[in-house]
Structures are given as C-alpha cells and as structure tokens.
Design a protein around this motif. Structure first.
Motif, PDB file in Angstrom:
ATOM      1  N   GLU A 107       7.841  20.173 -13.018  1.00 39.80           N
ATOM      2  CA  GLU A 107       7.047  21.021 -12.126  1.00 39.80           C
ATOM      3  C   GLU A 107       5.752  20.348 -11.696  1.00 39.80           C
ATOM      4  OE1 GLU A 107       5.246  21.819 -16.077  1.00 39.80           O
ATOM      5  OE2 GLU A 107       7.240  21.434 -15.296  1.00 39.80           O
ATOM      6  N   ASN A 108       5.262  19.393 -12.503  1.00 42.48           N
ATOM      7  CA  ASN A 108       4.034  18.687 -12.134  1.00 42.48           C
ATOM      8  C   ASN A 108       4.214  17.882 -10.849  1.00 42.48           C
ATOM      9  OD1 ASN A 108       1.645  18.724 -14.267  1.00 42.48           O
ATOM     10  ND2 ASN A 108       3.565  18.842 -15.403  1.00 42.48           N
ATOM     11  N   PHE A 109       5.418  17.401 -10.616  1.00 41.22           N
ATOM     12  CA  PHE A 109       5.698  16.684  -9.374  1.00 41.22           C
ATOM     13  C   PHE A 109       5.501  17.613  -8.172  1.00 41.22           C
ATOM     14  CE2 PHE A 109       8.898  15.728  -6.081  1.00 41.22           C
ATOM     15  CZ  PHE A 109       8.417  14.494  -5.658  1.00 41.22           C
ATOM     16  N   PHE A 110       6.105  18.809  -8.256  1.00 40.35           N
ATOM     17  CA  PHE A 110       6.005  19.754  -7.141  1.00 40.35           C
ATOM     18  C   PHE A 110       4.598  20.338  -7.026  1.00 40.35           C
ATOM     19  CE2 PHE A 110      10.510  19.916  -8.491  1.00 40.35           C
ATOM     20  CZ  PHE A 110      11.094  19.491  -7.308  1.00 40.35           C
ATOM     21  N   LEU A 111       3.956  20.611  -8.162  1.00 43.36           N
ATOM     22  CA  LEU A 111       2.608  21.173  -8.121  1.00 43.36           C
ATOM     23  C   LEU A 111       1.602  20.169  -7.562  1.00 43.36           C
ATOM     24  CD1 LEU A 111       2.508  23.086 -11.533  1.00 43.36           C
ATOM     25  CD2 LEU A 111       2.659  24.075  -9.239  1.00 43.36           C
ATOM     26  N   THR A 112       1.810  18.893  -7.864  1.00 42.61           N
ATOM     27  CA  THR A 112       0.923  17.864  -7.301  1.00 42.61           C
ATOM     28  C   THR A 112       1.040  17.827  -5.791  1.00 42.61           C
ATOM     29  OG1 THR A 112       1.109  16.521  -9.321  1.00 42.61           O
ATOM     30  CG2 THR A 112       0.336  15.414  -7.331  1.00 42.61           C
TER      31      THR A 112
END
Length: 299
Positions: A107-112
């Motif tokens: 999710e960090n990929f999408f949140l970034t």
C-alpha cells in the motif's frame, strides 16, 4: 469434504498456495485443519495484507477528489503532506530493498503516488474556500520535479543510510501529522480533509501492526505504524469534534456564492437598489417634493 478440497481447480489452488504457502494451504484448505493456529494466524495476516494493499490503492482518492471538486485546498497543510509522502517513500524503498513480502508494504507504493498527486494539487490550487480562478502552475511543475528527484535519490541511497532513514520515519511521522493537527485546532475546522482517507488510514495502521508482527518482525516498522495509528486517531477525533463547524463553513460559503451571483444578475440588468440611511430629518425645501422615500430603484 476433504475429497472436494483436495481437488480444487488450479485457478483456486495456485493463488492460495502463492498466498499462504504449500504447507499452510495443505493444512487449512485441503485437510481443513482449522485448529492449526500458526497457519491460521499466517493466513489471516496474508489476507489482511492483501486487503490493505487493495484498499491503499484508492485510500487517498476521496481526498484528491475533495480538492478537485472544491477547487480549493482549504484546511490542508502542505508541509504535512510533504513529510508524509517522504515517510511513505522511505518505507516503500526500505521494504523493497529488504525483500519483504509485497503484501506487507504494497500500500505504500499506492499511497506514495496518491500523496504526490495531492501535494501537487495543494500547490496548484488556492487555499481559499471558494474558487477564485488563481492557480500556481509553476509551483506545481516544480513540485513534480522535486518528487521525481527525491524518488531517484532514495533508490540509489546506500543500505546503511536507508536504515537510518527508516528509523527517522518515526519522528518524521510525528512531524508530518502535527502541522495538520495544529491547523485543524487553530481553525476549529478540518477544511477539505477527507473522512474516508483518515478512516482508512486508521484501519490500515491497525492491520499493519498485526501483519508486521506476524510476517516481518521489524521493530522500526512496527513502531512507525504504532505512532501513525495514534496520530491518525487524533485526526479522526478532530473530524468528529469539528464536524458541525465544517458544515456551517460550507453553508456560509454557499451563501456568499449565492449573494455574489445575485449581485451579478442585478449588475447585468442595470437595476441597483440604493438605500439611503436615515439621518436627522431636515425641513423640506421648496423644490423638494414632500414624502420623499428613503430608497428608490434606479433603472
């Protein structure tokens, strides 16, 4: 029953094995050993991880839409989003370089990506409540270049330095939330802050505490999610406290907009109401008609 579960088609079996492994798939699915606490805990963690990744892919979309529809970034802290985006990016690169399962950090990929878009929108749009037509194109372009340069720099950062940066995400997470919390407190309003985005972050942090403890066991990651949970809960409490104030602000803004549109209609029709405030009455002169009205319409 096990005769059926042992002969499930490949399009069910293969994803299941890829998700929880051959051993746990055989135990939980094929043999229906639901008392296998170790595999059950692992499967639950994997399921939560996949859910968080899917949810994270759209978690900040409502926030971006709030800004676009309002044409304003009122109430949103630029510094908060810059710091939060940096923290997400560091955790993303750190987890990727350490070859953690994608379900524990995806999710960090999408949140970034989503935070990068929101940060650019905050720079581009004015911070006023109503659309004013002003926009900062140059600032938005510089923001995009800075985000790209920051991502490239993180990818080539040496591993020891990256570990220090990951440790720094804990105080960075605090600093990323404090400007927004402070701005909300001072304004007694959460502005264009999205309740869906805040709620999803609270749920995501809760689930990430479980998945990190179960699958990764990284103390720095766990502490970072714990601090983020506390601060997101503070934001959630502020949204609840200032809910009525935000509704009143919206109604006031709509009222101003309606009054402004009415004034434009009067100006276009050439009719303006001129109101002369009453003062001390004076004796009427000979050329002044009696019974003069205090207001008249000029066509």
């Amino acid at each position: 029953m096990t005769t059926i579960t042992r002969n499930l088609p490949w399009f069910i079996r293969n994803p299941g094995v890829n998700l929880i492994g051959e051993k746990c798939y055989a135990s939980l699915v094929e043999e229906l050993q639901l008392g296998d606490s170790e595999c059950l805990k692992f499967a639950l963690s994997k399921g939560l991880g996949v859910g968080i990744v899917v949810g994270g892919s759209i978690a900040k979309v409502p926030q971006a839409l709030n800004i676009l529809f309002a044409g304003s970034a009122r109430g949103l802290s630029l510094s908060a989003y810059v710091l939060e985006t940096l923290a997400y990016a560091i955790t993303l690169v750190y987890s990727y370089r350490n070859e953690f399962p994608f379900s524990t950090y995806g999710e960090n990929f999408f949140l970034t990506l989503q935070n990068s878009v929101i940060t650019t929108l905050i720079v581009y749009f004015p911070s006023t409540a109503l659309k004013s037509g002003r926009s900062n194109v140059g600032g938005a372009f510089i923001t995009i270049l800075a985000l790209i340069a920051g991502a490239a720099l993180l990818l080539v950062t040496p591993a020891p330095t990256l570990s220090l940066l990951q440790a720094a995400t804990v105080p960075l997470g605090v600093l990323s939330k404090l400007p927004q919390i402070t701005a909300n407190y001072r304004a007694r309003s959460t502005g264009q802050l999205s309740v869906v985005a805040v709620g999803s972050q609270i749920a995501g942090c809760l689930a990430r505490l479980f998945t990190t403890a179960t699958e990764v066991g990284d103390t720095m990651l766990f502490l970072g999610f714990a601090v983020a949970l506390v601060l997101n809960c503070v934001l959630g409490a502020q949204m609840w406290m200032y809910w009525n104030a935000d509704r009143d602000d919206v109604e006031m803004d709509m009222g101003k907009l309606q009054v402004g549109e009415k004034g434009k209609e009067w100006a276009r029709s050439g009719q303006v109401d001129i109101v002369i405030p009453p003062g001390t009455p004076t004796a009427p002169s000979s050329n002044t008609p009696s019974g003069r009205r205090w207001s008249r319409k000029v066509d």
